[in-house]
Design a protein around this motif. Structure first.
Motif, PDB file in Angstrom:
ATOM      1  N   ASP A 224       0.858  -1.191   0.000  1.00 49.29           N
ATOM      2  CA  ASP A 224       0.000   0.000   0.000  1.00 49.29           C
ATOM      3  C   ASP A 224       0.897   1.245   0.000  1.00 49.29           C
ATOM      4  OD1 ASP A 224      -1.581   2.134   0.628  1.00 49.29           O
ATOM      5  OD2 ASP A 224      -2.301   1.348   2.553  1.00 49.29           O
ATOM      6  N   PRO A 236      -5.375  -3.151   2.854  1.00 49.84           N
ATOM      7  CA  PRO A 236      -5.106  -4.353   2.053  1.00 49.84           C
ATOM      8  C   PRO A 236      -5.802  -4.337   0.692  1.00 49.84           C
ATOM      9  CG  PRO A 236      -6.150  -4.929   4.165  1.00 49.84           C
ATOM     10  CD  PRO A 236      -6.082  -3.448   4.111  1.00 49.84           C
ATOM     11  N   ILE A 266       0.317  -5.695  11.916  1.00 55.27           N
ATOM     12  CA  ILE A 266       1.352  -6.461  11.204  1.00 55.27           C
ATOM     13  C   ILE A 266       2.080  -5.493  10.265  1.00 55.27           C
ATOM     14  CG2 ILE A 266      -0.269  -7.194   9.362  1.00 55.27           C
ATOM     15  CD1 ILE A 266       1.376  -9.807   9.150  1.00 55.27           C
ATOM     16  N   CYS A 271       4.403  -9.405   6.673  1.00 60.45           N
ATOM     17  CA  CYS A 271       3.293  -9.840   5.810  1.00 60.45           C
ATOM     18  C   CYS A 271       3.854 -10.483   4.534  1.00 60.45           C
ATOM     19  CB  CYS A 271       2.438  -8.622   5.484  1.00 60.45           C
ATOM     20  SG  CYS A 271       0.975  -9.010   4.541  1.00 60.45           S
TER      21      CYS A 271
HETATM   22  S1  SF4 Z   1       0.551  -5.427   5.822  1.00 58.81           S
HETATM   23 FE1  SF4 Z   1       0.405  -6.746   4.061  1.00 58.81          FE
HETATM   24  S2  SF4 Z   1      -1.584  -6.298   3.174  1.00 58.81           S
HETATM   25 FE2  SF4 Z   1      -1.046  -4.604   4.531  1.00 58.81          FE
HETATM   26  S3  SF4 Z   1      -0.077  -3.084   3.211  1.00 58.81           S
HETATM   27 FE3  SF4 Z   1       1.540  -4.340   4.124  1.00 58.81          FE
HETATM   28  S4  SF4 Z   1       1.911  -5.945   2.658  1.00 58.81           S
HETATM   29 FE4  SF4 Z   1      -0.041  -5.037   2.145  1.00 58.81          FE
END
Ligand code: SF4
Length: 329
Positions: A224, A236, A266, A271
């Protein structure tokens, strides 16, 4: 071949090692169709000639692609897998079909204009006749179906028009008008999160990479763009990593990430690590099969040779009918 509910044909250019975009956009569907229809899958090397400046890697690319198809689950004992140029009847049918299509129609096609724009140094005759060669591919093998996404429907409609023109001109029904086997083809974005995954942009993740290489590629994925710091909540729904999680991760993982990302529970690094783990786990059977097949390259070439023999039998029958319909002495 066993009795199934019809015959499907699809061709793909020999692009070498396949990536996730190829897998999700075509191969996965190729594998699934085998349960339902007689399948003929062709590596279209003649089509590739229209855009290649050099053919040095054509053989390697053909081999690598066939290897990936087989490792992904194509079953050569029932499915015909072959190389287009190994059945030269296709070029004869191409010539015959070219007599029923006007030059203006071909040069007006958006695909021709796009290719001509992309390679102004090489606007060759093959580019103009490309859709006719495609029509020859499909009709030579009397395919009732072609798997296409909704945006490719006009390409198939062109083939259907060619068939109608041919059958009308020669007062025959020898060529079959193929139907669209409507397929949901997802647009798979590359690691940049912006453009379609592809080799030319180097934003791809190859199926045959090692787990380490795969993880490295995944860690470069753009997330993102609004999420600048670990403490920022993310979205997401605009993140390509999350899109991939939805394909390769468990429902529990997807659910958790969907919640945790939005409340910054997270981080993107973790991730992506989790996605890399899930993707690597998913690819284990593929990699095992690929490495086993790769120990005996001659087996892969044998499969392609056998496929060509089976394809040729169908092609010869079609061409007998076609020559007769045209009235060739
Ligand atoms: S936590 Fe995962 S889903 Fe959220 S922006 Fe980061 S990479 Fe993308």
């Amino acid at each position: 071949m066993t009795k199934k509910k019809g015959r499907v044909f699809s061709g793909a250019r020999p692009t070498g090692r396949q990536h996730l975009g190829n897998y999700l956009g075509a191969i996965k569907n190729y594998v699934a169709l085998q349960d339902e229809l007689e399948c003929i899958y062709c590596i279209v090397d003649l089509h590739a000639l229209t855009t290649l400046d050099t053919t040095k890697s054509l053989k390697t690319n053909t081999y690598e692609m066939a290897l990936d198809w087989l490792a992904a689950g194509l079953r050569p004992e029932e499915t015909i897998i072959f190389i287009q140029s190994h059945v030269p009847e296709v070029t004869e049918l191409h010539t015959m079909l070219s007599m029923v299509v006007s030059l203006g129609k071909l040069t007006d096609l958006p695909t021709f204009k796009e290719k001509a724009r992309q390679q102004p140094h090489n606007v060759n005759y093959g580019l103009v006749g490309y859709p006719i060669l495609m029509a020859a591919d499909i009709t030579l093998y009397k395919a009732g179906f072609v798997p296409v996404g909704i945006d490719q429907a006009p390409h198939l409609e062109f083939t259907r028009e060619v068939v109608r023109s041919f059958n009308h001109r020669y007062e025959t029904d020898v060529l079959i008008e193929p139907q669209m086997k409507s397929t949901k083809i997802p647009k798979v974005l590359g690691t940049d999160g912006v453009y379609k995954m592809g080799k030319s942009l180097d934003n791809h993740i190859e199926l045959a990479s090692t787990p380490e290489e795969t993880t490295q590629r995944v860690m470069t994925m753009v997330t993102d763009p609004q999420r600048k710091r670990r403490s920022d909540p993310g979205d997401p729904d605009v993140c390509n990593v999350f899109t991939m999680h939805k394909i390769f991760s468990t429902d529990e993982d997807v659910k958790e990430i969907n919640i945790e990302c939005r409340r910054a529970g997270i981080g993107c690094v973790d991730c992506k690590k989790r996605f890399a783990e899930n993707l690597n786990a998913h690819l284990v059977p593929f990699r095992e099969k690929r490495s086993k097949l790769g120990e005996k390259p001659e087996q892969v070439w044998d499969i392609l040779t056998d496929g060509a023999k089976r394809a040729k039998r169908i092609a010869e029958e079609t061409m007998i009918d076609v020559r007769q319909a045209v009235g060739l002495p």
